[in-house]
Design a protein around this motif. Structure first.
Motif, mmCIF file in Angstrom:
data_model
loop_
_atom_site.group_PDB
_atom_site.id
_atom_site.type_symbol
_atom_site.label_atom_id
_atom_site.label_comp_id
_atom_site.label_asym_id
_atom_site.label_seq_id
_atom_site.Cartn_x
_atom_site.Cartn_y
_atom_site.Cartn_z
ATOM 1 N N SER A 95 0.817 -1.215 0.000
ATOM 2 C CA SER A 95 0.000 0.000 0.000
ATOM 3 C C SER A 95 0.846 1.258 0.000
ATOM 4 C CB SER A 95 -0.912 0.003 1.242
ATOM 5 O OG SER A 95 -0.130 -0.026 2.420
ATOM 6 N N SER A 96 2.158 1.095 -0.228
ATOM 7 C CA SER A 96 3.042 2.247 -0.198
ATOM 8 C C SER A 96 2.801 3.131 -1.413
ATOM 9 C CB SER A 96 4.499 1.784 -0.176
ATOM 10 O OG SER A 96 4.803 1.041 -1.330
ATOM 11 N N ASN A 97 2.811 4.447 -1.204
ATOM 12 C CA ASN A 97 2.573 5.385 -2.288
ATOM 13 C C ASN A 97 3.170 6.721 -1.873
ATOM 14 O OD1 ASN A 97 1.709 6.937 -4.372
ATOM 15 N ND2 ASN A 97 -0.467 6.839 -3.849
ATOM 16 N N SER A 98 4.231 7.120 -2.535
ATOM 17 C CA SER A 98 4.922 8.351 -2.175
ATOM 18 C C SER A 98 4.605 9.498 -3.120
ATOM 19 C CB SER A 98 6.439 8.101 -2.168
ATOM 20 O OG SER A 98 6.870 7.662 -3.440
ATOM 21 N N ASN A 99 3.734 9.275 -4.128
ATOM 22 C CA ASN A 99 3.397 10.339 -5.064
ATOM 23 C C ASN A 99 2.554 11.423 -4.388
ATOM 24 O OD1 ASN A 99 4.713 8.826 -6.911
ATOM 25 N ND2 ASN A 99 2.996 8.522 -8.285
ATOM 26 N N HIS A 100 2.717 12.640 -4.898
ATOM 27 C CA HIS A 100 1.958 13.767 -4.326
ATOM 28 C C HIS A 100 1.531 14.687 -5.459
ATOM 29 C CE1 HIS A 100 0.731 16.696 -1.272
ATOM 30 N NE2 HIS A 100 1.219 17.616 -2.087
ATOM 31 N N VAL B 83 2.475 16.050 -10.560
ATOM 32 C CA VAL B 83 2.647 14.963 -9.606
ATOM 33 C C VAL B 83 4.129 14.844 -9.264
ATOM 34 C CG1 VAL B 83 2.750 13.220 -11.458
ATOM 35 C CG2 VAL B 83 2.283 12.518 -9.112
ATOM 36 N N ARG B 84 4.416 14.866 -7.976
ATOM 37 C CA ARG B 84 5.789 14.694 -7.503
ATOM 38 C C ARG B 84 6.035 13.199 -7.299
ATOM 39 N NH1 ARG B 84 5.570 17.509 -3.032
ATOM 40 N NH2 ARG B 84 6.209 19.462 -4.043
ATOM 41 N N THR B 85 7.020 12.647 -8.008
ATOM 42 C CA THR B 85 7.330 11.224 -7.935
ATOM 43 C C THR B 85 8.792 11.043 -7.583
ATOM 44 O OG1 THR B 85 8.066 10.894 -10.236
ATOM 45 C CG2 THR B 85 5.693 10.945 -9.842
ATOM 46 N N SER B 86 9.187 9.788 -7.450
ATOM 47 C CA SER B 86 10.587 9.485 -7.167
ATOM 48 C C SER B 86 11.484 9.869 -8.332
ATOM 49 C CB SER B 86 10.745 7.988 -6.863
ATOM 50 O OG SER B 86 10.284 7.204 -7.957
ATOM 51 N N ARG B 87 10.872 10.063 -9.514
ATOM 52 C CA ARG B 87 11.630 10.471 -10.708
ATOM 53 C C ARG B 87 11.648 11.975 -10.878
ATOM 54 N NH1 ARG B 87 8.591 8.164 -15.317
ATOM 55 N NH2 ARG B 87 6.833 8.235 -13.892
ATOM 56 N N ARG C 257 1.634 8.949 -19.250
ATOM 57 C CA ARG C 257 2.470 8.450 -18.166
ATOM 58 C C ARG C 257 3.187 7.162 -18.545
ATOM 59 N NH1 ARG C 257 -0.248 4.401 -15.357
ATOM 60 N NH2 ARG C 257 -2.362 4.063 -16.065
ATOM 61 N N GLN C 258 2.926 6.644 -19.778
ATOM 62 C CA GLN C 258 3.552 5.390 -20.173
ATOM 63 C C GLN C 258 4.845 5.605 -20.958
ATOM 64 O OE1 GLN C 258 2.376 2.797 -19.015
ATOM 65 N NE2 GLN C 258 0.236 3.224 -18.535
ATOM 66 N N ARG C 259 5.217 6.842 -21.174
ATOM 67 C CA ARG C 259 6.350 7.118 -22.063
ATOM 68 C C ARG C 259 7.650 6.532 -21.526
ATOM 69 N NH1 ARG C 259 5.182 10.789 -25.946
ATOM 70 N NH2 ARG C 259 3.156 11.796 -25.741
ATOM 71 N N ALA C 260 8.377 5.872 -22.438
ATOM 72 C CA ALA C 260 9.648 5.284 -22.043
ATOM 73 C C ALA C 260 10.778 6.293 -22.126
ATOM 74 C CB ALA C 260 9.969 4.093 -22.953
#
Length: 374
Positions: free
Chosen positions: A250-255, A269-273, A362-365
């Motif tokens: 259930s972990s989710n760090s997006n904001h 959206v703030r992500t780990s990337r 959001r699927q872009r490689a």
């Protein structure tokens, strides 16, 4: 899903394995009385599983269908290309439980882009009822579901229900892709998901799409009819008893927040990337009188609230008061309403197309991200 492949480029192959009749599968007689869409979607969600590979590669993520149950062993059919790469795979069932797959016991159907995966559980899961794909006709309504691959807006894999129409039944095909149809939405990760008729019966497996050269939309989709695998599947070997379930994460760090991108208010959206702009707000909302900044603040806050409450899973397109909308219902069968609207779209807008663009962005490689403009 092989969304970048063209129909003419399907590989021919398959491993010759011992056949085994689906003696324990109930084949229902075809009926003209259809179920309500929400009933079909309920069946679809119960019989569909998520398949995850050992890495982040899109090709290692797909969906599957529970097609048999013997004792505490369940058998799942999916596309062979989903599990083609040798490695560690897991299945996730409708209740969120995850099961480790023994790769050496995955069985590939000869001549078809299909494989049978198995898992052990003492829980009671629904098994698909097999329909007769030979009775399908042009313009017949179908339902296709699966779990899309994760990305910026939804960091886990959402369950996507789609509907469409049979366009053609090919007399001969490579790797079994004889059903041609269109859908209102199709996304990477739905490969191996079920094709259901209006009675909720399994009449095929989805697996291949051809993008339009001009728009990039997947308007032509191919699947494998159920009669191709009804009586001839790979021999199944029981898994060892040490297989166990894994609690769902259930972990989710997006904001999600409202910021500025390219000089415009933007839902980000703030992500780990890093920060990823999803929507650039270019016009006010005429009905409510909200400015671009107000739309940005409102939608970003709704996304963040849904994210914190794990409700992003069922984001969908719909209508409210004849206006096209994107909404976040509490359950898959809940319709869009004023209480769950995420975005009001301009009259005449194709809400499904906006949803597809939002997911595909959001699927872009590649690291270049193109937000949608609203």
């Amino acid at each position: 899903m092989k969304l970048v492949d063209r129909l003419a480029s399907i590989l021919i192959g398959g491993v010759v394995l011992t056949s085994l009749s689906f003696a324990n599968i109930v084949v229902q007689p075809q009926s003209a009385v259809g179920l309500a869409q929400e009933d079909v979607n309920t069946i679809a969600e119960q019989i569909t599983v998520m398949i995850d590979g050992s890495d982040d590669a899109q090709i290692s993520k797909g969906s599957g269908v529970i097609i048999r149950h013997e004792g505490n062993v369940y058998y799942v059919i999916t596309n062979r290309h989903v599990i083609e790469k040798e490695g560690n795979y897991q299945l996730q069932t409708v209740d969120g439980n995850r099961y480790v797959v023994n790769y050496r016991q995955i069985q590939k159907l000869p001549g078809l882009d299909l494989a049978v995966v198995q898992f052990s559980s003492d829980k009671n899961y629904r098994v698909a009822q097999l329909g007769d794909s030979d009775l399908l006709s042009r313009r017949q309504k179908i339902y296709v579901v699966g779990y899309a691959t994760p990305g910026a807006i939804i960091p886990y894999r959402p369950f996507i229900p789609a509907e469409g129409t049979i366009l053609e039944r090919l007399p001969a095909s490579r790797e079994g892709y004889a059903l041609i149809y269109n859908l209102n939405i199709i996304l990477p990760g739905m490969s191996g998901g079920p094709i259901l008729d209006e009675q909720g019966r399994l009449i095929g497996i989805t697996g291949l799409g051809e993008p339009d050269a001009r728009t990039g939309r997947i308007d032509l989709i191919a699947g494998i009819p159920s009669n191709y695998f009804r009586s001839n599947v790979a021999e199944i070997v029981a898994l060892p008893n040490q297989q166990s379930s894994i609690p769902a994460s259930s972990s989710n760090s997006n904001h999600f927040f409202c910021g500025i991108s390219d000089g415009k208010p933007a839902t980000i959206v703030r992500t780990s990337r890093g920060n990823i702009p999803l929507i650039l707000w270019t016009s006010p909302e005429l009905t409510s009188g909200f400015s671009r900044e107000q739309r940005c603040e409102e939608v970003s806050a709704k996304l963040q609230q849904a994210n914190q409450n794990s409700r992003l899973r069922y984001i969908r397109a719909g209508t409210v008061g004849e206006r096209p909308v994107l909404c976040i219902p509490f359950e898959i069968n809940s319709p869009c309403s004023l209480s769950n609207v995420l975005i009001f779209l301009s009259p005449g807008t194709d809400a499904n197309y906006v949803l597809e663009k939002l997911f595909n962005s959001r699927q872009r490689a590649i690291p270049i991200h193109k937000p949608i403009y609203l």
